[in-house]
Design an enzyme around this catalytic site. Structure first.
Site, mmCIF file in Angstrom:
data_model
loop_
_atom_site.group_PDB
_atom_site.id
_atom_site.type_symbol
_atom_site.label_atom_id
_atom_site.label_comp_id
_atom_site.label_asym_id
_atom_site.label_seq_id
_atom_site.Cartn_x
_atom_site.Cartn_y
_atom_site.Cartn_z
ATOM 1 N N GLU A 117 -21.430 -4.952 4.892
ATOM 2 C CA GLU A 117 -20.878 -5.585 6.088
ATOM 3 C C GLU A 117 -21.870 -6.554 6.746
ATOM 4 O O GLU A 117 -22.253 -6.397 7.898
ATOM 5 C CB GLU A 117 -20.417 -4.508 7.076
ATOM 6 C CG GLU A 117 -19.238 -3.726 6.514
ATOM 7 C CD GLU A 117 -18.778 -2.590 7.394
ATOM 8 O OE1 GLU A 117 -17.554 -2.396 7.517
ATOM 9 O OE2 GLU A 117 -19.635 -1.879 7.956
ATOM 10 N N GLU A 141 -15.286 1.655 -0.084
ATOM 11 C CA GLU A 141 -14.935 2.648 0.927
ATOM 12 C C GLU A 141 -13.416 2.760 0.958
ATOM 13 O O GLU A 141 -12.717 1.749 0.913
ATOM 14 C CB GLU A 141 -15.448 2.259 2.327
ATOM 15 C CG GLU A 141 -16.961 2.204 2.449
ATOM 16 C CD GLU A 141 -17.445 1.722 3.812
ATOM 17 O OE1 GLU A 141 -16.656 1.813 4.787
ATOM 18 O OE2 GLU A 141 -18.585 1.255 3.905
#
Length: 1025
Positions: free
Chosen positions: A462, A538
């Site tokens: 991220e 994820e």
């Protein structure tokens, strides 16, 4: 007068912790962990090295609010106000400063590379002595395996160096700083540095020397790097062990390097070569290095299923054979590749059964001990996980060694996350930050490259997508072409990743976010020109009572070969232990330490609690991921097909237990040994099964058991299971009572019914059952009423909180529509006496602010045997949000020790999370019917129930129930589980229908449509006696 170059003043003036161009000063190059054995046999068996010494233990410690507050005298001597702390530790766990939990938001004002003037600073010191022979010759190094966030080091009052990147070692040469006798180390650790802007991971923000500290003594001429590779022919029958060895120190023509390969106690072979023997280009060779190649016939291959390890011992010696130094590492012969859109290990396509794992301990913070690491690995293996993503930073070096030995595939991830930046790629697209990012990627590869368990490198998490990512991707592909690289940032499918690795992409539903759309995983595979494998970095956000719809992902993974699995978010709840005024421990989350900003309970997304006891969702993951799949073959004979999803191991330690039961009562059973090759099948023919002679459901259950203990499981471990409902012999109702009807009396306020020793009372004003007696004992503390709500799950709440309401969250929709505030308006309450029963008929309109949300009609049929049959019909208003449940609730007066039921269990299960549950007759203590989520919520449901026995009561029908000492109101209003107080009696919820829990993510409504209560009318029936 010039300043002393070693002084604190000079260090403070330079402010290296606010300069992204300075990530280290005087730090040694990264390399694999070394032990510098002086005996090759010690290296082979990994005996403790006399050349390595731990400095873990009690250190002197003083805490200051800022580095400028540290007195100059500390550099030379301990301060009077100093205390002692244990190293490794996080100082917040020792009562200094406060841990901060935040997910995206930076815990400091965003002004890179600058940090606040109030910058908590920990000053550590340690006095130690050095062996005389270490001082006479060679090099003595100090190794800090992890310090958060940046630190300066002094030895005997002299400045040694500076390091940052909290998750990789900082190693310094102490040789010229050490003295005979006592020596003093002084370490000044800063909580915040410019590196903190690259460490914005979803975790507790803590500080200190939190990993091991050690001394290493190496000879003056030494091995400085060791790189191991394995190469194969096409069918993996022959391999080459390739060892590149780099040295440093005195230039000598007589130096030789030998690599020996051992298979446990068996000598495989060796190779010797002088330095400089590997010609690089037309200008020749590096004089300080060599590459040795050793042929190995029929190597035993490494995989997570069969983690066979060899041992490579590398010796640096003189021409006469005198050993100068030996280093060693475990070697796994394996090959990782991507071919035809598939991630392959040793030529076989992997199916990643993965979990994201933070390094977290409920009492020690981010300090990991060997026992906890092994516990995590054993639990993962026992629950059919084969992979782990080091989210989101390189882990303790021992972790990789254990993954090598026990067998887990590892994604090793660089310590880079800039989630709180706007835009997210603000730093990753800025060349000023390339050196800092580069150090975090290149040093990770240099430290960890020899571990066979690491099959993928990750550029971080991220941080958007920028030119720095592209440069680092190319560096890794050049430096280590043996592994793929993945990176999700910027949309999961940029040129900086070999694997499409989205997070929280759904199976069939597109999420077309601007700039970075998340397509459904099925759609992603068919994008024009896309040929890469897809592995979710994820997915399945396991926050609290979650993981609904998990089985749907696994149906897709098995259906589409290029969907190669993913990594659940995440492994362990990140709660921390605090103590109340009476010394009792309780589990804390964001905000409980006065930390601000904070993201409250969002730190608890684990499949296991912080103490590693399982969440019920762990069983769902285990079942979905099991390595044996079962099919009941059609035909007159009962045949079961067992398919092995193991790629490399034969089923040499599995037996299949099968059993047939009628409503939980065993009828017949048997055992069959499984003998299945990798990816093979076995057909098991069962003997003729008996037919049901009485009414009930006939269930066939198979379980795969491991009779022998393994490195990761005890004897008797159950690795896979499945059930089939073979049929049902119906008895639509219990035999109807043919005798006299119960006695019915009425008054202006109540209907009263008497049948033998049982009595019932219905309020005519409220239209509800207000009391039920058995003999003289009242059975109810509250009336039996409709229930349409639940104490909100984390997934129901989403991102809503007091200061930021998300109107799309389920709980906000329910609140806005009045589901929690609705009041019942009585429409009908009648009583009739039939030939053999009394009939009570009621109707209610559940209203909020004049709007009718639900209409509930009930018929209570009470016969002379004392059985009450309740028939419920509910109409749901077309404009109201889909309700959480449609059921009944009451507070029973009795508190019994145990609960017995015939239905799905034994663990908590919900309509979209029940694949792992089995239909049997279960019996558990009452306290085990409650799931102790740290953030209280709806919990403990058991679905598919045919019969429930509790105390003096029996219920039958087709329903779902939960039963505990905690009512929904208290669960909804209580912030932490330790604040819950057992209520009088027992709360019983019986649901005809219950919404799923969701779990694709926890910040948007994620309950699939098929598990929402979207119909306009519902009907259910239960019997109570």
């Amino acid at each position: 007068m010039p300043q002393n170059a070693d002084s604190l003043a000079v260090v403070l003036k330079c402010r290296d912790w606010e300069n992204p161009g300075v990530t280290q000063l005087n730090r040694l190059e990264a390399h694999p962990p070394f032990c510098s054995w002086r005996n090759a046999d010690d290296a082979r068996v990994n005996r403790d090295s006399a050349q390595k010494r731990s400095l873990n233990g009690e250190w002197t410690f003083a805490w200051f609010s800022a580095p400028e507050a540290v007195p100059e005298s500390w550099r030379t001597s301990d301060l009077q106000q100093a205390d002692s702390v244990r190293v490794p530790s996080n100082w917040q766990m020792d009562g200094y400063d406060a841990p901060i939990y935040t997910n995206v938001t930076y815990p400091i004002p965003v002004n890179p590379p600058f940090v606040p003037a109030d910058n908590p600073t920990g000053c550590y010191s340690l006095t130690f002595s050095i062996d005389a022979d270490w001082l006479q010759a060679g090099q003595t190094r100090i190794i800090f395996d992890g310090v958060n966030s940046a630190f300066h080091l002094w030895c005997n009052s002299r400045w040694v160096g500076y390091g940052q990147d909290s998750r990789l070692p900082s190693e310094f040469d102490l040789t010229h700083f050490l003295l005979k006798g006592e020596n003093r180390l002084a370490v000044m650790v800063l909580r915040w540095s410019d590196g903190s802007y690259l460490e914005d991971q979803d975790m507790w923000r803590m500080s200190g020397i939190f990993r091991d500290v050690s001394l290493l003594h190496k000879p003056a001429t030494q091995i400085r790097d060791l790189r191991i590779n394995t190469r194969f022919n096409d069918d993996f029958s022959r391999a080459v062990l390739e060892a590149e060895v780099r040295t440093t120190g005195e230039r000598r023509d007589d130096l030789r390097v030998t690599v020996q390969l051992w298979d446990s106690e068996t000598f495989v072979g060796e190779k010797t070569a002088p330095l400089g023997s590997e010609i690089i280009d037309e200008r020749g060779a590096y004089p300080d290095r060599t590459t040795l190649r050793l042929n190995v016939e029929h190597p035993a291959l490494w995989s997570a299923e069969t983690p066979h390890l060899y041992r490579a011992v590398v010796q640096l010696h003189a021409a006469d054979g005198t050993l100068i130094e030996a280093e060693a590492c475990d070697v796994g012969f394996r090959q990782v590749s991507i071919e035809n859109g598939l991630l392959l290990l040793n030529g076989k396509p992997l199916l990643i059964r993965g979990a994201n794992r933070h390094e977290h301990h409920p009492e020690n913070g981010q300090v990991m001990d060997k026992e906890t690491m092994i516990k995590d690995i054993l639990l993962m293996k026992q629950n059919n996980f084969n992979a782990v993503r080091c989210s989101h930073y390189p882990n303790h070096p021992l972790w990789y060694t254990l993954c090598d030995r026990y067998g887990l595939y590892v994604v090793d991830e660089a310590n880079i996350e800039t989630h709180g930046m706007v835009p997210m790629n603000r730093l990753s697209d800025d060349p000023v930050w390339l050196p800092a990012m580069s150090q975090r990627v290149t040093r990770m590869v240099q430290r960890d490259r020899n571990h066979p368990s690491i099959i993928i490198w990750s550029l971080g998490n991220e941080s958007g997508h920028g030119a720095n990512h592209d440069a680092l991707y190319r560096w890794i592909k050049s430096e280590d072409p043996s592994r793929p690289v993945q990176y999700e940032g910027g949309g999961a499918n940029t040129a900086a990743t070999d694997i499409i690795c989205p997070m929280y992409a759904r199976v069939d539903q597109d999420q077309p976010f601007p700039a970075v759309p998340k397509w459904s995983i099925k759609k992603w595979l068919s994008m024009p020109g896309e040929q890469r494998p897809l592995i979710l970095c994820e997915y399945a956000h396991a926050m609290g009572n979650s993981l609904g719809g998990y089985a749907k992902y696994w149906q897709a993974f098995r259906q589409y070969p290029r969907l190669q699995g993913g990594f659940v978010w995440d492994w362990v709840d990140q709660s921390l232990i605090k103590y109340d005024d009476d010394g009792r421990p309780w589990s804390a989350y964001g905000g409980d330490f006065g930390d601000a900003p904070n993201d409250r309970q969002f730190c608890m997304n684990g499949l296991v609690f912080a103490d590693r006891t399982p969440h019920p969702s762990l069983y769902e993951a285990k079942h979905a991921q099991q390595f044996f799949q079962f099919a009941l073959l059609p035909g007159a004979e009962c045949q079961i097909e067992v398919t092995s999803e193991y790629l490399f191991r034969h089923s040499d330690n599995e037996v299949l237990h099968w059993s047939l039961a009628l409503d939980g009562n065993p009828l017949t059973a048997g055992v069959v040994t499984l003998d299945i090759p990798p990816q093979g099948r076995q057909i098991i023919a069962l003997p003729a099964l008996p037919e049901a002679e009485t009414a009930g459901q006939l269930w066939l259950t198979v379980r795969v058991e491991q009779p022998q203990a393994t490195a990761w499981s005890q004897a008797g471990h159950i690795s896979a299971w499945q059930q089939w409902k073979l049929g049902e012999k119906l008895a639509t109702q219990w035999p109807q009572h043919a005798g006299n009807a119960p006695q019915l009396t009425s008054s202006g306020t109540a209907f009263r019914i008497v049948a033998g020793e049982k009595r019932w009372e219905f309020s005519r004003q409220q239209g509800v059952l207000t009391q039920f007696w058995i003999g003289e004992e009242a059975q109810l503390l509250t009336p039996l009423v409709d229930q349409f709500t639940r104490a909100p799950l984390d997934n129901d709440i989403g991102v809503s909180e007091a200061t930021r309401i998300d109107p799309n969250a389920w709980v906000e929709r329910w609140k806005a529509a009045g589901h929690y505030q609705a009041k019942a308006v009585l429409l009908q309450c009648d009583a009739d006496t039939l030939a053999s029963a009394v009939l009570i008929t009621t109707a209610h309109a559940w209203q909020y602010q004049g709007e009718t949300l639900f209409i509930s009609r009930k018929t209570y049929r009470i016969d002379g045997n004392g059985e009450m049959q309740i028939t419920v019909d509910v109409d749901v208003a077309s404009g109201t949000p889909h309700p959480a449940r449609i059921g009944l609730s009451c507070q029973l007066a009795q508190v019994a020790e145990r609960v017995n039921w015939l239905g799905l269990g034994p663990h908590e299960n919900y309509p979209d999370r029940l694949s792992a549950a089995c239909f049997e007759r279960w019996d558990l203590p009452l306290e085990e019917m409650y799931t102790p989520y740290v953030f209280p919520s709806e919990n403990g449901l058991r679905c598919g129930t045919r019969e429930l026995l509790y105390g003096a009561h029996q219920w039958r029908g087709d329903f779902q129930f939960n039963i505990s000492r905690y009512g929904q109101k208290q669960l909804m209003e209580t912030s932490h589980r330790h604040l819950l107080q057992p209520e009088a009696g027992t709360w019983l919820n019986i649901d005809g229908f219950h919404m799923g829990v969701g779990g694709d993510d926890s910040w948007s409504p994620s309950v699939s449509a098929e598990y929402q209560l979207s119909a306009g009318r519902y009907h259910y029936q239960i019997s109570w006696r």
